[in-house]
Scaffold this motif. Structure first.
Motif, PDB file in Angstrom:
ATOM      1  N   ASP A  42      -6.815   2.998  -4.402  1.00 30.96           N
ATOM      2  CA  ASP A  42      -6.901   1.954  -3.378  1.00 30.96           C
ATOM      3  C   ASP A  42      -7.894   2.344  -2.282  1.00 30.96           C
ATOM      4  N   LYS A  43      -7.907   3.634  -1.917  1.00 33.99           N
ATOM      5  CA  LYS A  43      -8.852   4.122  -0.919  1.00 33.99           C
ATOM      6  C   LYS A  43     -10.287   3.937  -1.409  1.00 33.99           C
ATOM      7  N   SER A  68       0.851  -1.192   0.000  1.00 30.97           N
ATOM      8  CA  SER A  68       0.000   0.000   0.000  1.00 30.97           C
ATOM      9  C   SER A  68       0.887   1.243   0.000  1.00 30.97           C
ATOM     10  N   GLU A  76     -18.123  -3.122  -7.485  1.00 34.46           N
ATOM     11  CA  GLU A  76     -16.777  -3.110  -8.069  1.00 34.46           C
ATOM     12  C   GLU A  76     -16.385  -1.767  -8.677  1.00 34.46           C
ATOM     13  N   TYR A 116      -6.284  -0.842 -12.955  1.00 33.40           N
ATOM     14  CA  TYR A 116      -7.572  -0.847 -12.255  1.00 33.40           C
ATOM     15  C   TYR A 116      -8.703  -0.937 -13.285  1.00 33.40           C
ATOM     16  N   ARG A 157     -12.954  -0.460 -13.043  1.00 36.50           N
ATOM     17  CA  ARG A 157     -13.234   0.107 -11.729  1.00 36.50           C
ATOM     18  C   ARG A 157     -14.053   1.397 -11.853  1.00 36.50           C
ATOM     19  N   TYR A 192      -2.709   5.593  -4.377  1.00 37.51           N
ATOM     20  CA  TYR A 192      -3.232   5.758  -3.021  1.00 37.51           C
ATOM     21  C   TYR A 192      -4.733   6.035  -3.065  1.00 37.51           C
ATOM     22  N   CYS A 224     -11.411   1.852  -3.694  1.00 35.58           N
ATOM     23  CA  CYS A 224     -11.753   0.423  -3.772  1.00 35.58           C
ATOM     24  C   CYS A 224     -12.073  -0.137  -2.389  1.00 35.58           C
ATOM     25  N   SER A 225     -11.387   0.362  -1.372  1.00 32.45           N
ATOM     26  CA  SER A 225     -11.623  -0.131  -0.012  1.00 32.45           C
ATOM     27  C   SER A 225     -12.976   0.328   0.524  1.00 32.45           C
ATOM     28  N   ARG A 226     -13.536   1.378  -0.060  1.00 36.13           N
ATOM     29  CA  ARG A 226     -14.834   1.918   0.385  1.00 36.13           C
ATOM     30  C   ARG A 226     -16.010   1.240  -0.302  1.00 36.13           C
TER      31      ARG A 226
END
Length: 245
Positions: A130-131, A75, A141, A173, A176, A127, A133-135
């Motif tokens: 990734d943030k 990360s 997706e 990605y 996405r 960064y 996608c984590s939400r």
């Protein structure tokens, strides 16, 4: 017509599901770290390459190689993107009507990073992605972006940065981005847009919507409920900096 579309979607889904194990077997034989990724990830790469197993596998293996090299610790930490964070240009909050997280990028707050350079900007793109996608809620997706260009001028123009972020989004990605609204775009922005546009793949182009200023709130409300719409566009949702989400 709706029935025909439903049948087509079912057939497409069955085709996808039949190809995932074949792709998985191939990429895992080339790179054992592929076992760490789920079937939904495999499916996104397949969709990005029109369900061509060979092309999707090549794309995925390139992604694994890139990820090891560019994100060796798994990360991106805040300490790796301090100059980009200081510009306070990316926010996230709320979900659209399909349950996709919303991110807002203020283009007039972006300036070429003289200290960290292009590499830091690319790290910041990773960064942020990734943030986002984590939400995503379970089963979701995609994310929705709002690119706000109010006040954008030539001092904000960063073609190398735009192309670098675009490559990361499209190559690493895939599938996405659900939709990108471009709002408050000044006429001078179109000069930069003409340079970037040829590098946008066909799938991504279909997801980009330019919104007229006079229809801004009404158009966004077609996809986003008012209680999920950011306050800056007449909604009720406060913005949260990407690092605080």
């Amino acid at each position: 017509m709706a029935l025909e579309e439903d049948i087509e979607d079912m057939n497409s889904s069955e085709t996808e599901m039949s190809k995932i194990p074949l792709m998985r077997a191939f990429v895992e034989s080339k790179d054992p770290s592929a076992k760490e990724y789920d079937d939904l990830t495999m499916r996104r790469f397949l969709r990005a390459r029109e369900l061509d197993i060979e092309k999707a596998s090549e794309m995925f293996l390139e992604f694994l190689k890139w990820r090891r090299s560019f994100v060796p610790n798994g990360s991106i930490s805040l300490s790796e993107v301090p100059n980009e964070l200081a510009q306070n240009k990316i926010f996230t909050q709320g979900l659209d009507k399909k349950g996709r997280p919303i991110t807002i990028v203020f283009g007039a707050r972006h300036f070429q990073n003289k200290v960290g350079g292009l590499d830091e900007f690319k790290r910041f793109a990773v960064y942020s992605l990734d943030k986002l996608c984590s939400r995503m809620p379970p089963g979701e997706e995609n994310f929705v972006g709002i690119g706000d260009l109010k006040g954008w001028g030539y001092s904000n123009c960063d073609i190398r940065g735009y192309l670098g972020a675009l490559k990361i989004l499209q190559d690493y990605y895939p599938e996405r981005l659900g939709k990108l609204f471009i709002v408050n775009a000044p006429s001078i922005f179109m000069a930069a847009w003409k340079i970037v546009y040829p590098f946008i793949d066909k799938k991504t182009k279909k997801k980009i919507v330019f919104v007229e200023n006079k229809k801004l709130k009404s158009r966004l409300l077609e996809d986003i409920e008012e209680d999920q719409l950011p306050e800056v566009y007449g909604g009720k949702m406060p913005l949260v900096p990407i690092q605080n989400c």
